[in-house]
Design an enzyme around this catalytic site. Structure first.
Site, short mmCIF file in Angstrom:
data_model
loop_
_atom_site.label_atom_id
_atom_site.label_comp_id
_atom_site.label_asym_id
_atom_site.label_seq_id
_atom_site.Cartn_x
_atom_site.Cartn_y
_atom_site.Cartn_z
N LYS A 5 -10.80 -3.91 -4.41
CA LYS A 5 -11.64 -2.73 -4.62
C LYS A 5 -10.80 -1.53 -5.04
O LYS A 5 -11.33 -0.55 -5.57
CB LYS A 5 -12.50 -2.41 -3.38
CG LYS A 5 -11.78 -2.37 -2.06
CD LYS A 5 -12.76 -2.45 -0.88
CE LYS A 5 -12.08 -2.99 0.37
NZ LYS A 5 -12.96 -3.60 1.33
N LYS A 8 -4.47 -10.03 -6.93
CA LYS A 8 -5.69 -10.24 -6.16
C LYS A 8 -6.82 -9.35 -6.69
O LYS A 8 -6.56 -8.20 -7.07
CB LYS A 8 -5.36 -9.85 -4.71
CG LYS A 8 -6.38 -10.18 -3.69
CD LYS A 8 -5.96 -9.65 -2.32
CE LYS A 8 -6.16 -8.15 -2.21
NZ LYS A 8 -6.20 -7.62 -0.84
N LYS A 39 0.82 -1.22 0.00
CA LYS A 39 0.00 0.00 0.00
C LYS A 39 0.85 1.26 0.00
O LYS A 39 0.48 2.26 -0.60
CB LYS A 39 -0.92 0.02 1.22
CG LYS A 39 -2.13 -0.87 1.06
CD LYS A 39 -3.22 -0.42 2.01
CE LYS A 39 -4.51 -1.15 1.77
NZ LYS A 39 -5.55 -0.78 2.72
#
Ligand code: TYM
Length: 344
Positions: free
Chosen positions: A210, A207, A124
């Site tokens: 969202k 993966k 992230k």
């Protein structure tokens, strides 16, 4: 309780899990998490507690109006999928201050080196880690607090959260050791079923998420039938037909992903999917998968839309859930403060 779940004799079984309201719900969240939560709500012997982790969501900036809407939409998603607020405790994290209070204690237990190894932080924060929020770095300590403030023994999650549950165990073990107590349980992750890692429809090595910039990479729980069919039709595959045995899916990540999704949606094994469809080209399998996905997801998205027309009722459910959650969390926080040596 579902297969593979062992309970620690010292702690009553209790299930906790959470989802970030940082975007819409995806098929990955549904199959890897919510569908499993609903099964555990029926099977688990102890309480089942489910959370919208809004404080985790703001570790990266969220538009306040969007966060409010997404939190309610996530609550609607839980309820529409079968989480029953009369049987499970359903609430948003920021309404139960004990999560943040215990997280501070855990910030003082967890080590910098442990946090630096967390792959989700590295993913992230990307190349610009110096510019990431301190909250993003400390995120796993808050997650440990979410779980341990309820002495939760079992946490159903997708595979990507395994490292965070291991860290939760490390924090519990260090706290117990440092203070000479047996206070926090060694929580077990529950990572089971065909869809513990649903992959992107555009890239079988990534993966389904969202936060992926490509909407075609994922199925959103709010997608309509045509959109779902279009995304599945365009999903990346290889030119080979489906194998007749699951061993034939090795080294075929995109094919494996679609078969796993089918198995999880139909509640059958991967072996059964390939034995029934082996030899078929994907041009024949994809329409079947679309039909199944629409059959399973359309009633959930319709119910979510209906619930979203009554946001006040969602808020009442969440406030009631928070009150119930606090009855468990408050005494555990007080005992933690006593153990640590805080005067009250
Ligand atoms: P989050 O919000 O990213 O995802 C919520 C749940 O969905 C699962 N999941 C998937 N499963 C299979 N395939 C996928 N493609 C996929 N994408 C997401 C996740 O594994 C997760 O179970 N850190 C957590 C939220 C959290 C939490 C907690 C979870 C905060 N505190 C305490 C459990 C217990 C997260 O970011 O999940």
């Amino acid at each position: 309780m579902s297969e593979g779940v062992q309970t620690s004799p010292a702690f009553a079984p209790r299930v906790f899990s959470g989802i970030q309201p940082s975007g819409g719900l995806t098929l990955g969240n549904y199959l890897g998490a919510i569908k499993r939560f609903v099964q555990m709500q029926g099977d688990a012997p102890g309480e089942t507690i489910f959370c919208m982790v809004d404080m985790h969501a703001i570790t990266v900036w969220q538009d306040p109006e969007a966060l409010r809407r997404q939190t309610r939409e996530l609550a609607a998603g839980y309820i529409a999928s079968g989480i029953n607020p009369a049987r499970s405790i359903l609430f948003n994290q920021s309404q139960v201050a004990e999560h943040a209070q215990l997280a501070w204690i855990f910030n003082c237990v967890a080590r910098m080196g442990w946090m630096k190894r967390m792959t989700q932080f590295k993913d992230k924060a990307g190349k610009n880690a110096e510019n990431a929020s301190l909250g993003l770095f400390g995120y796993p300590a808050l997650m440990a607090a979410d779980i341990l403030i309820y002495h939760a023994t079992h946490v159903p999650v997708g595979e990507d959260q395994k490292q965070h549950i291991e860290l939760t165990r490390d924090i519990a073990a260090k706290f117990n050791h440092d203070y000479g107590v047996d206070f926090f349980p060694m929580t077990e992750p529950v990572i089971e079923g065909a869809a513990t890692r649903v992959m992107s429809l555009r890239d079988g090595s990534k993966k389904m998420s969202k936060s992926d910039p490509s909407d075609a990479s994922r199925i959103n729980m709010t997608d309509d039938a045509d959109t779902i069919a279009g995304k599945i039709r365009k999903a990346k595959t290889d030119p080979e037909p489906l194998p007749s045995e699951s061993a034939g899916l090795k080294d075929r990540p995109e094919a494996r992903n679609l078969v796993n999704i089918y198995a999880a949606l139909a509640d059958i094994s991967v072996d059964q999917v390939v034995s029934e469809n082996g030899g078929q080209p994907f041009s024949a399998f994809k329409p079947k998968l679309s039909e199944l996905a629409v059959e399973k997801l359309a009633p959930i998205s319709a119910e979510m839309a209906r619930l979203m027309t009554q946001p006040d009722e969602i808020d009442v459910i969440l406030r009631q859930g928070a009150t119930q959650a606090r009855t468990i969390a408050a005494p555990i926080l007080q005992q933690t403060y006593d153990i640590v040596g805080m005067v009250r």
